[in-house]
Design a protein around this motif. Structure first.
Motif, PDB file in Angstrom:
ATOM      1  N   THR A 134       0.716  -1.398  -0.094  1.00 52.04           N
ATOM      2  CA  THR A 134      -0.380  -0.154   0.045  1.00 52.04           C
ATOM      3  C   THR A 134       1.140   1.394  -0.023  1.00 52.04           C
ATOM      4  OG1 THR A 134      -2.005  -1.018   1.077  1.00 52.04           O
ATOM      5  CG2 THR A 134      -1.652   1.550   1.392  1.00 52.04           C
ATOM      6  N   PHE A 137       2.867   1.460  -3.864  1.00 51.81           N
ATOM      7  CA  PHE A 137       1.685   1.922  -5.146  1.00 51.81           C
ATOM      8  C   PHE A 137       1.363   3.051  -4.598  1.00 51.81           C
ATOM      9  CE2 PHE A 137       2.464  -2.984  -5.820  1.00 51.81           C
ATOM     10  CZ  PHE A 137       3.585  -2.803  -7.276  1.00 51.81           C
ATOM     11  N   ASP A 141       2.694   5.530  -7.242  1.00 52.48           N
ATOM     12  CA  ASP A 141       2.269   5.370  -8.169  1.00 52.48           C
ATOM     13  C   ASP A 141       1.420   6.711  -8.218  1.00 52.48           C
ATOM     14  OD1 ASP A 141       1.187   4.191 -11.252  1.00 52.48           O
ATOM     15  OD2 ASP A 141      -0.398   3.616 -10.341  1.00 52.48           O
ATOM     16  N   ASP A 280      -5.657  -3.709  -7.082  1.00 51.64           N
ATOM     17  CA  ASP A 280      -5.345  -3.216  -7.768  1.00 51.64           C
ATOM     18  C   ASP A 280      -3.675  -3.596  -8.214  1.00 51.64           C
ATOM     19  OD1 ASP A 280      -7.875  -2.428  -8.293  1.00 51.64           O
ATOM     20  OD2 ASP A 280      -7.654  -0.413  -7.568  1.00 51.64           O
ATOM     21  N   TYR A 281      -3.100  -3.283  -7.914  1.00 56.61           N
ATOM     22  CA  TYR A 281      -1.640  -3.994  -7.999  1.00 56.61           C
ATOM     23  C   TYR A 281      -1.282  -5.042  -8.138  1.00 56.61           C
ATOM     24  CZ  TYR A 281      -1.081   1.400  -8.271  1.00 56.61           C
ATOM     25  OH  TYR A 281      -1.989   2.229  -8.354  1.00 56.61           O
ATOM     26  N   GLN A 284       1.363  -6.326  -9.683  1.00 58.99           N
ATOM     27  CA  GLN A 284       3.007  -5.892  -9.205  1.00 58.99           C
ATOM     28  C   GLN A 284       3.905  -6.243  -8.694  1.00 58.99           C
ATOM     29  OE1 GLN A 284       3.255  -2.086 -11.102  1.00 58.99           O
ATOM     30  NE2 GLN A 284       1.350  -2.521 -11.364  1.00 58.99           N
ATOM     31  N   TYR A 285       2.861  -7.289  -7.096  1.00 53.86           N
ATOM     32  CA  TYR A 285       3.248  -7.264  -5.616  1.00 53.86           C
ATOM     33  C   TYR A 285       5.156  -7.353  -5.902  1.00 53.86           C
ATOM     34  CZ  TYR A 285      -1.011  -6.351  -3.569  1.00 53.86           C
ATOM     35  OH  TYR A 285      -2.456  -6.007  -3.030  1.00 53.86           O
TER      36      TYR A 285
END
Ligand code: NAP
Length: 334
Positions: A134, A137, A141, A280-281, A284-285
């Motif tokens: 959390t 990103f 982002d 949503d990510y 990409q974790y």
């Protein structure tokens, strides 16, 4: 409790305002055995998150609410003790939605393995888990910080905020945290290398922002909402980014959520405010986790866990998030 007993907290009443023990039914039942495609996990640590309060409400959100009569949802780490799933073997450690109970039995949807030899298990719920993802990103982002930017973070001494602030420092930003109390503010500066801190419990936040951010605010990472969000909006710079990560000051409201009165600061400054949901990510974790593990290994990133022991303390321990009694990532040792 015998080895064959599973203690569980079921959500049996939706809270109005703050959570109480009366919202749950504590049940003890025999531990089952996995059917085809299922695993049995001995839960070791549970992640206690402000979002759990939202999951208890009826209504549409980014995931369905916990149903009445269901085991209270919680992320956690534990050890596989029986498996009829091809991807998980007895002895594996897993991270997933294990629930507030001693044993998880079911299909391991969304579960992944973690290695207790690489990091202590609670860290997979803090910097190396959903909390760390959390911070990573939402800041990088949505906040999109540039070197030299002034980044302000609320809930700064908490699990997400403390990591977001350290990442902003790694990116060359001027970082100011807003937290409750002298000890937390001192910790931000002395231990985590923040440039400044504002104790919202003992000083006026706008006065603190004028002192700590004389050049205004380029990125605001909001974990709390309410009056603090309004105060920071009044200090935004041209093209600032406001990350709506959470609004813990509003989660126990019995009335409507208090929205920001100062939103026209977005218009004047051609700034933007954007909501964020970590799931949503998910794809990409792994890459982000590797980068975070690297920073942890070199000491550039510190992860503080606040571990409370005893599954039976769950309702009262969860409340620490709302009183500010937690200091770091709140983890329940089962
Ligand atoms: N969007 C997402 O995908 C996502 C994912 C994870 C977390 N989050 C959000 O991130 C935020 C932080 O979560 P966390 O797990 O890191 O919790 P945390 O910050 O470790 O704990 C919550 C902290 O919030 C502060 N707080 C409580 N009530 C407050 C109030 N009325 N006003 C101001 N501060 C208050 C307290 O700190 P003080 O002592 O400083 O008051 C408390 O320690 C939450 O809003 C959570 O919902 C969002």
């Amino acid at each position: 409790m015998t080895a064959q007993t599973n203690r569980q907290f079921l959500l049996t009443q939706r809270p109005v305002g703050a959570v109480t023990r009366a919202n749950f039914t504590f049940r003890e039942e025999p531990v089952g055995t996995p059917a085809e495609g299922q695993i049995l996990v001995k839960v070791e640590y549970l992640s206690l998150d402000p979002a759990m309060r939202g999951w208890m409400n009826e209504g549409k959100s980014y995931i369905p609410p916990v149903g009445l009569g269901q085991v209270m949802r919680a992320l956690g780490v534990g050890k596989v003790v029986a498996s009829r799933h091809p991807n998980f073997a007895v002895g594996d450690y897993v991270n997933g939605a294990l629930g507030v109970q001693d044993y998880f039995l079911g299909e391991p949807t969304g579960f992944y393995k973690v290695d207790p030899n690489l990091a202590p298990l609670p860290r997979y719920l803090s910097a190396l888990g959903m909390t760390g993802m959390t911070a990573y990103f939402a800041l990088l982002d949505v906040g999109a910080p540039k070197a030299g930017d002034t980044v302000v973070i609320s809930g700064a001494a908490g699990a997400v905020g403390s990591i977001a602030g350290q990442i902003a420092k790694l990116k060359g930003c001027q970082v100011v945290g807003i937290a409750g109390g002298k000890d937390k503010c001192q910790f931000l500066i002395d231990e985590l290398g923040f440039d400044g801190a504002i104790d919202y419990k003992s000083e006026d936040v706008i006065a603190g922002l004028k002192r700590e951010c004389p050049k205004g605010v380029d990125v605001y990472f909001d974990n709390v909402g309410g009056d603090i969000l309004d105060a920071v909006l009044s200090r935004l710079n041209f093209k600032a980014r406001v990350v709506i990560c959470g609004a813990i000051s509003q989660y126990n409201n019995k009335e409507a959520v208090k929205g920001p009165a100062n939103y026209l600061a977005l218009l004047v400054n051609r700034a933007r405010m954007e909501g964020f949901v970590v799931m949503d990510y998910a794809a990409q974790y792994p890459a982000a986790g590797q980068e975070m593990a690297g920073w942890l290994a070199t000491g550039q990133l510190k992860s503080k866990e606040d571990i409370v022991e005893g599954l039976e303390t769950f309702p009262e321990t969860l409340l620490k998030l709302f009183s500010g009694e937690n200091f770091g990532k709140l983890v329940l040792k089962v």
